[in-house]
Design a protein around this motif. Sequence first.
Motif, mmCIF file in Angstrom:
data_model
loop_
_atom_site.group_PDB
_atom_site.id
_atom_site.type_symbol
_atom_site.label_atom_id
_atom_site.label_comp_id
_atom_site.label_asym_id
_atom_site.label_seq_id
_atom_site.Cartn_x
_atom_site.Cartn_y
_atom_site.Cartn_z
ATOM 1 N N ARG A 13 0.837 -1.201 0.000
ATOM 2 C CA ARG A 13 0.000 0.000 0.000
ATOM 3 C C ARG A 13 0.875 1.255 0.000
ATOM 4 N NH1 ARG A 13 -5.227 1.544 1.918
ATOM 5 N NH2 ARG A 13 -5.234 3.709 2.660
ATOM 6 N N ALA A 14 1.947 1.230 0.820
ATOM 7 C CA ALA A 14 2.849 2.385 0.876
ATOM 8 C C ALA A 14 3.487 2.650 -0.482
ATOM 9 C CB ALA A 14 3.917 2.156 1.933
ATOM 10 N N ASN A 15 3.851 1.586 -1.201
ATOM 11 C CA ASN A 15 4.430 1.776 -2.534
ATOM 12 C C ASN A 15 3.423 2.381 -3.498
ATOM 13 O OD1 ASN A 15 6.840 0.757 -1.675
ATOM 14 N ND2 ASN A 15 6.660 -1.189 -2.751
ATOM 15 N N ILE A 16 2.195 1.875 -3.477
ATOM 16 C CA ILE A 16 1.149 2.393 -4.369
ATOM 17 C C ILE A 16 0.863 3.858 -4.079
ATOM 18 C CG2 ILE A 16 -1.330 2.211 -4.905
ATOM 19 C CD1 ILE A 16 -0.994 -0.841 -4.541
ATOM 20 N N LEU A 17 0.915 4.236 -2.810
ATOM 21 C CA LEU A 17 0.602 5.606 -2.394
ATOM 22 C C LEU A 17 1.874 6.420 -2.130
ATOM 23 C CD1 LEU A 17 -2.402 4.895 -0.001
ATOM 24 C CD2 LEU A 17 -2.417 5.321 -2.469
ATOM 25 N N TYR A 18 2.960 6.031 -2.744
ATOM 26 C CA TYR A 18 4.242 6.725 -2.596
ATOM 27 C C TYR A 18 4.144 8.059 -3.328
ATOM 28 C CZ TYR A 18 9.426 6.948 -2.493
ATOM 29 O OH TYR A 18 10.733 7.288 -2.278
ATOM 30 N N ALA A 19 4.141 9.168 -2.589
ATOM 31 C CA ALA A 19 3.885 10.485 -3.185
ATOM 32 C C ALA A 19 5.004 10.951 -4.095
ATOM 33 C CB ALA A 19 3.650 11.510 -2.075
ATOM 34 N N ASP A 20 6.229 10.466 -3.894
ATOM 35 C CA ASP A 20 7.363 10.991 -4.633
ATOM 36 C C ASP A 20 7.593 10.338 -5.992
ATOM 37 O OD1 ASP A 20 8.016 12.900 -2.770
ATOM 38 O OD2 ASP A 20 9.331 11.577 -1.635
ATOM 39 N N VAL A 21 6.816 9.324 -6.348
ATOM 40 C CA VAL A 21 6.985 8.732 -7.672
ATOM 41 C C VAL A 21 5.944 9.310 -8.627
ATOM 42 C CG1 VAL A 21 8.045 6.613 -6.827
ATOM 43 C CG2 VAL A 21 5.556 6.720 -7.056
ATOM 44 N N SER A 22 6.265 9.309 -9.914
ATOM 45 C CA SER A 22 5.376 9.903 -10.913
ATOM 46 C C SER A 22 5.167 9.008 -12.128
ATOM 47 C CB SER A 22 5.946 11.249 -11.382
ATOM 48 O OG SER A 22 7.251 11.080 -11.916
ATOM 49 N N GLU A 23 5.933 7.910 -12.227
ATOM 50 C CA GLU A 23 5.857 7.048 -13.398
ATOM 51 C C GLU A 23 5.758 5.588 -12.975
ATOM 52 O OE1 GLU A 23 8.252 9.394 -16.820
ATOM 53 O OE2 GLU A 23 9.506 8.620 -15.205
ATOM 54 N N ILE A 24 5.294 4.765 -13.894
ATOM 55 C CA ILE A 24 5.061 3.363 -13.579
ATOM 56 C C ILE A 24 5.392 2.499 -14.790
ATOM 57 C CG2 ILE A 24 2.623 3.453 -14.291
ATOM 58 C CD1 ILE A 24 1.990 1.555 -11.956
ATOM 59 N N ASN A 70 4.611 -24.153 -16.952
ATOM 60 C CA ASN A 70 5.370 -25.192 -16.255
ATOM 61 C C ASN A 70 6.033 -24.683 -14.976
ATOM 62 O OD1 ASN A 70 4.841 -27.149 -18.299
ATOM 63 N ND2 ASN A 70 6.418 -26.182 -19.572
ATOM 64 N N SER A 71 5.800 -23.419 -14.628
ATOM 65 C CA SER A 71 6.388 -22.864 -13.410
ATOM 66 C C SER A 71 5.401 -22.989 -12.257
ATOM 67 C CB SER A 71 6.755 -21.397 -13.624
ATOM 68 O OG SER A 71 5.588 -20.623 -13.846
ATOM 69 N N GLU A 72 5.872 -22.684 -11.060
ATOM 70 C CA GLU A 72 5.044 -22.867 -9.866
ATOM 71 C C GLU A 72 3.801 -21.994 -9.879
ATOM 72 O OE1 GLU A 72 5.407 -22.758 -4.973
ATOM 73 O OE2 GLU A 72 7.130 -22.194 -6.233
ATOM 74 N N TYR A 73 3.971 -20.709 -10.238
ATOM 75 C CA TYR A 73 2.839 -19.776 -10.172
ATOM 76 C C TYR A 73 2.252 -19.455 -11.539
ATOM 77 C CZ TYR A 73 4.358 -19.243 -5.384
ATOM 78 O OH TYR A 73 4.697 -19.491 -4.084
ATOM 79 N N GLN A 74 2.876 -19.835 -12.598
ATOM 80 C CA GLN A 74 2.385 -19.727 -13.977
ATOM 81 C C GLN A 74 2.344 -18.303 -14.532
ATOM 82 O OE1 GLN A 74 -1.120 -22.053 -14.819
ATOM 83 N NE2 GLN A 74 -0.492 -23.710 -13.457
ATOM 84 N N ILE A 75 1.980 -17.302 -13.714
ATOM 85 C CA ILE A 75 1.938 -15.912 -14.187
ATOM 86 C C ILE A 75 2.618 -15.029 -13.145
ATOM 87 C CG2 ILE A 75 -0.411 -15.609 -13.261
ATOM 88 C CD1 ILE A 75 -0.850 -13.533 -15.521
ATOM 89 N N TYR A 76 3.454 -14.099 -13.638
ATOM 90 C CA TYR A 76 4.279 -13.269 -12.757
ATOM 91 C C TYR A 76 4.120 -11.802 -13.160
ATOM 92 C CZ TYR A 76 6.347 -17.766 -11.623
ATOM 93 O OH TYR A 76 6.522 -19.077 -11.223
ATOM 94 N N TRP A 77 3.847 -10.966 -12.172
ATOM 95 C CA TRP A 77 3.619 -9.544 -12.380
ATOM 96 C C TRP A 77 4.714 -8.744 -11.674
ATOM 97 C CZ3 TRP A 77 -1.360 -7.876 -14.456
ATOM 98 C CH2 TRP A 77 -2.269 -8.925 -14.637
ATOM 99 N N THR A 78 5.281 -7.771 -12.365
ATOM 100 C CA THR A 78 6.223 -6.829 -11.775
ATOM 101 C C THR A 78 5.726 -5.419 -12.039
ATOM 102 O OG1 THR A 78 8.106 -8.307 -12.163
ATOM 103 C CG2 THR A 78 8.614 -5.989 -11.748
ATOM 104 N N VAL A 79 5.659 -4.608 -10.992
ATOM 105 C CA VAL A 79 5.306 -3.197 -11.128
ATOM 106 C C VAL A 79 6.462 -2.374 -10.602
ATOM 107 C CG1 VAL A 79 3.771 -1.344 -10.395
ATOM 108 C CG2 VAL A 79 2.820 -3.571 -10.983
ATOM 109 N N ASN A 80 7.029 -1.557 -11.454
ATOM 110 C CA ASN A 80 8.102 -0.642 -11.063
ATOM 111 C C ASN A 80 7.548 0.772 -10.950
ATOM 112 O OD1 ASN A 80 10.817 -2.220 -12.927
ATOM 113 N ND2 ASN A 80 10.013 -2.639 -10.920
ATOM 114 N N PHE A 81 7.793 1.418 -9.844
ATOM 115 C CA PHE A 81 7.429 2.817 -9.616
ATOM 116 C C PHE A 81 8.714 3.645 -9.686
ATOM 117 C CE2 PHE A 81 4.607 0.095 -7.149
ATOM 118 C CZ PHE A 81 3.347 0.551 -7.487
ATOM 119 N N GLY A 82 8.659 4.807 -10.308
ATOM 120 C CA GLY A 82 9.875 5.598 -10.407
ATOM 121 C C GLY A 82 9.639 7.085 -10.502
ATOM 122 N N ALA A 83 10.698 7.834 -10.252
ATOM 123 C CA ALA A 83 10.717 9.286 -10.454
ATOM 124 C C ALA A 83 12.128 9.653 -10.887
ATOM 125 C CB ALA A 83 10.327 10.032 -9.188
ATOM 126 N N ARG A 84 12.226 10.591 -11.823
ATOM 127 C CA ARG A 84 13.533 11.025 -12.322
ATOM 128 C C ARG A 84 13.844 12.425 -11.827
ATOM 129 N NH1 ARG A 84 12.458 10.058 -18.557
ATOM 130 N NH2 ARG A 84 10.383 10.656 -17.911
#
Length: 347
Positions: free
Chosen positions: A313-324, A333-347
């Motif tokens: 929740r803190a990452n999602i509501l991180y005020a200092d990031v502006s891009e995703i 054939n993998s354990e979880y079959q689907i994998y999601w990565t979300v990167n938050f960033g600010a330059r």
Amino acid sequence: MRLRFMLILMLMSGSLSFSLKPAAAQASLCFADVPGISNCISGRFLSYWQQNGGLAVFGYPLSPAQNETTANGTFTTQYFERQRFELHPELAAPYDVLLGRLGAEIYERNHGNWRNAPKTNPSTQGCLVFNETGRSVCEPFLSYWLNHGLLDGSLNAYEQSLSLLGLPLTEPRLEQNPDGDWVITQWFERARLEDHGPKGVLLGRLGAELKAQPAPSYPSEITALVDAINRQRSQAGLSSLTINPTLNQAAQIHSDDMARNNFFEHTGSDGSNAGQRMQRVGYTWRAWAENLAAGYTDAQAIIDAWMQSPGHRANILYADVSEIGVGIARNPNSEYQIYWTVNFGAR
């Protein structure tokens, strides 16, 4: 199927933390005698256009009114030479029509984060200082800013100017505009002001410039997840995140790595962390965070789970990031079959 989700600590500057009723429809206004202008203005957009300066302020319509997905959701929009109108019928007039932050959008697309633009000590004599951005507006731009605003009687003169043009994002500097002219230029949230000497201060044709650059399209899974995240940020009074293709690339690299090598961790198979992966693909960050999920097939389910986890929740509501950026990979054939990565960033 087992479901898992993870978060990573956020890093920033070397510090550590966890990770009135719409007007009745009117007749359309068309411009059949203007070469190249085939679109008309009607309904609420027409009344708003007429009430707030019309052709001189917004220019001719460059598109029909149509649904468009933005970082804040899907709305009816219409592009004009200098602006984009967004219809929000859930809001009371005059706020049922909102103006796009085209100055910020185009500046960041072409030049990067405006916060990194050269900054001088704010001028005070004969200038107006904006503490929100640390910039000042001086002549000849100051007179233009003060004398142009939305014609909303409920707002004072300053608020009217702020609603139309927005805050200054840069100091004045010499730039070459898209027409090839070298002019002193200052960028604002919703405008680009150009000093054309004897011709005076002119507004850049930001609507035309943005319309000429088609917005990139992304898979529905990505837009659904980004929309869900931005809804949470909007409810918390935070700005929406914009999809950054470079962050998408960094996120996709890690999702592919997890799916291919059947693991679920923030540390990549080569020992990298998210910040390093962002830098490798050319994203020079000043702040970053990362959320992971595995086994989920629905974006809303991911958000529901993340919002129950203090770190996510803190990452999602991180005020200092502006891009995703979002990366999704599958391996049956993998354990979880689907994998999601979300990167938050600010330059």
